[in-house]
Scaffold this motif. Structure first.
Motif, PDB file in Angstrom:
ATOM      1  N   SER A 103       0.844  -1.192   0.000  1.00 38.96           N
ATOM      2  CA  SER A 103       0.000   0.000   0.000  1.00 38.96           C
ATOM      3  C   SER A 103       0.880   1.242   0.000  1.00 38.96           C
ATOM      4  O   SER A 103       2.079   1.176   0.276  1.00 38.96           O
ATOM      5  N   GLU A 104       0.268   2.387  -0.295  1.00 37.10           N
ATOM      6  CA  GLU A 104       1.005   3.647  -0.231  1.00 37.10           C
ATOM      7  C   GLU A 104       1.231   4.035   1.225  1.00 37.10           C
ATOM      8  O   GLU A 104       0.364   3.844   2.079  1.00 37.10           O
ATOM      9  N   LYS A 105       2.393   4.598   1.512  1.00 33.81           N
ATOM     10  CA  LYS A 105       2.689   5.156   2.833  1.00 33.81           C
ATOM     11  C   LYS A 105       2.104   6.558   2.889  1.00 33.81           C
ATOM     12  O   LYS A 105       2.588   7.464   2.239  1.00 33.81           O
ATOM     13  N   LEU A 106       1.034   6.731   3.642  1.00 31.98           N
ATOM     14  CA  LEU A 106       0.318   7.996   3.680  1.00 31.98           C
ATOM     15  C   LEU A 106       1.002   9.002   4.603  1.00 31.98           C
ATOM     16  O   LEU A 106       1.488   8.646   5.684  1.00 31.98           O
ATOM     17  N   ASP A 107       1.022  10.270   4.180  1.00 33.37           N
ATOM     18  CA  ASP A 107       1.601  11.328   5.016  1.00 33.37           C
ATOM     19  C   ASP A 107       0.493  11.972   5.845  1.00 33.37           C
ATOM     20  O   ASP A 107       0.102  13.113   5.643  1.00 33.37           O
ATOM     21  N   TRP A 131      -6.063  11.430   7.231  1.00 29.50           N
ATOM     22  CA  TRP A 131      -5.378  11.838   6.002  1.00 29.50           C
ATOM     23  C   TRP A 131      -6.253  12.772   5.197  1.00 29.50           C
ATOM     24  O   TRP A 131      -7.470  12.590   5.136  1.00 29.50           O
ATOM     25  N   ARG A 133      -2.047  13.955  -0.443  1.00 27.37           N
ATOM     26  CA  ARG A 133      -0.598  14.102  -0.505  1.00 27.37           C
ATOM     27  C   ARG A 133      -0.215  15.573  -0.333  1.00 27.37           C
ATOM     28  O   ARG A 133      -0.813  16.457  -0.928  1.00 27.37           O
ATOM     29  N   VAL A 178       4.513   6.025  -7.201  1.00 24.03           N
ATOM     30  CA  VAL A 178       3.968   6.707  -6.016  1.00 24.03           C
ATOM     31  C   VAL A 178       4.837   7.900  -5.639  1.00 24.03           C
ATOM     32  O   VAL A 178       4.331   9.012  -5.399  1.00 24.03           O
ATOM     33  N   GLN A 230       4.584  10.855  -7.960  1.00 28.14           N
ATOM     34  CA  GLN A 230       3.338  11.604  -7.845  1.00 28.14           C
ATOM     35  C   GLN A 230       3.226  12.349  -6.514  1.00 28.14           C
ATOM     36  O   GLN A 230       2.179  12.903  -6.193  1.00 28.14           O
ATOM     37  N   GLY A 262       3.958  10.963  -3.383  1.00 25.96           N
ATOM     38  CA  GLY A 262       3.750  10.103  -2.215  1.00 25.96           C
ATOM     39  C   GLY A 262       5.035   9.880  -1.436  1.00 25.96           C
ATOM     40  O   GLY A 262       6.140  10.126  -1.939  1.00 25.96           O
ATOM     41  N   GLU A 263       4.901   9.403  -0.205  1.00 20.94           N
ATOM     42  CA  GLU A 263       6.063   9.192   0.653  1.00 20.94           C
ATOM     43  C   GLU A 263       6.781   7.882   0.368  1.00 20.94           C
ATOM     44  O   GLU A 263       7.955   7.733   0.672  1.00 20.94           O
ATOM     45  N   THR A 302      10.944   3.930   1.443  1.00 20.52           N
ATOM     46  CA  THR A 302      10.940   5.370   1.215  1.00 20.52           C
ATOM     47  C   THR A 302      12.209   5.755   0.468  1.00 20.52           C
ATOM     48  O   THR A 302      13.203   5.018   0.499  1.00 20.52           O
TER      49      THR A 302
END
Length: 275
Positions: free
Chosen positions: A41-45, A84, A87, A164, A167, A169-170, A193
């Motif tokens: 999954s994406e690492k959300l900030d 969240w 981004r 990711v 675009q 993303g972290e 990362t």
């Protein structure tokens, strides 16, 4: 039965100000990791928020002043997730979460992105299905499960990572599909990362020179291993004028460590909402 006991423990700990059920924490993914064993999954900030069945809380147990309508659809069992916005919106989200009185309009922009059922039985694949059922039952567009996917090989993982990060993303998170929930750091949860990141506690402010005269030059910090060093880049002018206080926990990034274990060229990322 286990999740019922965990729910009771979390409720009691919230009242006592303690946290007997520490969260799962990620290790850095090794270069030779086999991604086929993981959900990706994406690492959300965002701001990590744990639901104890009655309230959203930071990892230190501090209650988040979310509107009643925001938490009403959540079930009476422990959840772990990320508040969240989008981004690049961490600073706006952080300011919102710190407020003692919730701003109704701003909270309409927030989603609670679920990624774990603390203490629940079953492997992560089974827990993921339960999270999806919780999302369906909630029937609220701000209660979501973090999108998870499987990848065929390392090339596909690297391509997703580049997409990711490209675009804004972290990075990526990897949850081992067959792993049971366990607190602390393990290979069951990995992060990818562009840089390594870590946390340190502010122990002093060093004055700036030249253009920065009268403002912060660098933070003196100490990491979890007791190593002392300075973080002098990555700050906005506003952050240099009003830097994180002594005792604050910050996140910084770096590319590698010296033979003494000190980070090379550490860069300030943000102040953490943790004690």
């Amino acid at each position: 039965m286990r999740i019922l006991l965990c729910c009771i423990c979390l409720l009691l700990s919230a009242l006592a100000g303690a946290d007997p059920l520490p969260p799962m924490l990620a290790l850095r993914a090794p270069a030779d990791v086999d991604p086929t064993a993981y959900w990706v999954s994406e690492k959300l900030d965002g701001v990590r928020a744990r639901w104890d069945g009655e309230a959203l809380r930071l990892r230190n147990g501090e209650r988040i002043a979310a509107p009643a309508w925001f938490t009403r659809p959540l079930p009476a069992l422990p959840l772990d997730g990320e508040l969240w916005m989008a981004r690049g919106r961490f600073d706006a989200l952080s300011g919102l979460v710190r407020r003692q009185l919730p701003d109704e309009a701003d909270w309409r922009q927030v989603r609670y992105m679920l990624f774990e059922l603390p203490g629940a039985d079953g492997d992560f694949s089974a827990r993921l299905e339960r999270l999806k059922a919780i999302e369906r039952d909630a029937g609220a567009d701000w209660i979501r499960v973090v999108p998870q996917r499987r990848v065929a090989d390392r090339d596909q993982l690297d391509a997703l990572f580049r997409e990711v990060v490209g675009q804004g993303g972290e990075g990526l998170m990897l949850h081992r599909a067959d792993a049971h929930w366990a607190p602390g750091r393990s290979e069951a949860l990995l992060k990818m990362t562009p840089f390594e990141d870590a946390e340190a506690t502010v122990v002093g402010h060093l004055p700036g020179r030249g253009r920065l005269r009268g403002k912060l030059g660098a933070l003196a910090v100490i990491d979890t291993e007791g190593r002392r060093f300075r973080v002098g880049s990555g700050f906005t002018d506003a952050q240099r004028a009003s830097p994180p206080a002594v005792g604050a926990l910050i996140t910084y990034r770096f590319r590698e460590r010296t033979p003494r274990g000190l980070p090379r060229f550490p860069v300030f990322v943000r102040e953490r909402l943790l004690p």
